[in-house]
Scaffold this active site. Structure first.
Site, PDB file in Angstrom:
ATOM      1  N   VAL A  68       0.830  -1.204   0.000  1.00 31.59           N
ATOM      2  CA  VAL A  68       0.000   0.000   0.000  1.00 31.59           C
ATOM      3  C   VAL A  68       0.868   1.259   0.000  1.00 31.59           C
ATOM      4  O   VAL A  68       0.535   2.265  -0.638  1.00 31.59           O
ATOM      5  CB  VAL A  68      -0.948   0.006   1.221  1.00 31.59           C
ATOM      6  CG1 VAL A  68      -1.770   1.290   1.260  1.00 31.59           C
ATOM      7  CG2 VAL A  68      -1.870  -1.203   1.188  1.00 31.59           C
ATOM      8  N   CYS A  69       2.006   1.195   0.695  1.00 31.11           N
ATOM      9  CA  CYS A  69       2.866   2.379   0.864  1.00 31.11           C
ATOM     10  C   CYS A  69       3.279   3.038  -0.450  1.00 31.11           C
ATOM     11  O   CYS A  69       3.156   4.256  -0.592  1.00 31.11           O
ATOM     12  CB  CYS A  69       4.093   2.024   1.700  1.00 31.11           C
ATOM     13  SG  CYS A  69       3.689   1.531   3.403  1.00 31.11           S
ATOM     14  N   PRO A  70       3.770   2.290  -1.443  1.00 26.81           N
ATOM     15  CA  PRO A  70       4.166   2.969  -2.680  1.00 26.81           C
ATOM     16  C   PRO A  70       2.999   3.621  -3.406  1.00 26.81           C
ATOM     17  O   PRO A  70       3.174   4.637  -4.090  1.00 26.81           O
ATOM     18  CB  PRO A  70       4.805   1.850  -3.518  1.00 26.81           C
ATOM     19  CG  PRO A  70       4.326   0.584  -2.923  1.00 26.81           C
ATOM     20  CD  PRO A  70       4.141   0.857  -1.468  1.00 26.81           C
TER      21      PRO A  70
END
Length: 222
Positions: A68-70
């Site tokens: 999810v972070c990128p």
């Protein structure tokens, strides 16, 4: 509460002071840390002093090389020029090293063309100071904080790791906070530039208990 004994054996009750669990209305914690400037491709150092007198977003994410972070970082980057047009600086932060940040940006396709600066909170002190560190895991929650030019937090959003945040909604909040700060008016739910505000700075008494005379639910939701 804690109990302490005096020299004569009497007990005193000492009240523990605890900090609020929210950063809202608090000053930006002081920090200095290594960083990776993706726009230049060079390592640098960032500090809280860099954001004095500016609108600033400090955006924590759990870790490099995750899922999810990128997508969140890429979404913030896609709106980077719009944040810059609002004189708003963005700092992304995780507990990864500056070397990890560099490799992450160079290898993750969705981060191609990244312009953001990425803080490396290797000792976890910054995440802890902002209240988003998961101590037992050594990573940060998804915490996003907006600071005004006085260095005071006016908005925060903290989430667990499985769901990403909405950059369009956050951009809207920045616009609303800047408008409210500049005009002294307040922004109703869902306010966007060009929509109706509530002039409590001039009509406080008239508006009290009569907000529905100024704005309808259709106008709010439109």
């Amino acid at each position: 509460m804690q109990e302490e004994k005096t020299e004569n054996g009497n007990q005193l009750v000492k009240e523990e002071k605890t900090m609020s669990s929210t950063m809202v209305r608090q000053e930006m914690p002081k920090f200095t840390m290594d960083a990776y400037d993706a726009a230049t491709g060079h390592f640098t150092t960032v500090s809280s002093d860099d954001y004095k007198g500016k609108w600033a977003v400090v955006c924590f994410y759990p870790a490099d090389f995750t899922f999810v972070c990128p997508t969140e970082i890429a979404a913030m980057n896609a709106k980077y020029d719009e944040f810059q047009a609002l004189n708003t600086e963005i700092l992304a932060v995780s507990v990864d090293t500056k070397f990890s940040h560099k490799r992450f940006v160079e290898t993750e396709p969705i981060l191609k063309g990244l312009k953001l600066t990425m803080g490396a909170d290797g000792n976890q002190e910054v995440s802890r100071a902002f209240g988003v560190l998961i101590e037992e895991e050594g990573v940060a929650l998804r915490g996003r904080f907006l600071f005004n030019p006085d260095g005071i937090c006016v908005a925060q959003e903290v989430q667990a790791d499985s769901v990403g945040r909405n950059v369009n909604e956050f951009l809207r909040q920045v616009q609303a906070w800047q408008h409210a700060t500049k005009t002294g008016e307040v922004c109703p739910a869902g306010w966007r530039p060009g929509k109706k505000t509530l002039p409590v700075n001039t009509d406080t008494e008239k508006m009290t208990g009569r907000v529905g005379d100024y704005i309808t639910i259709e106008e709010i939701l439109n």
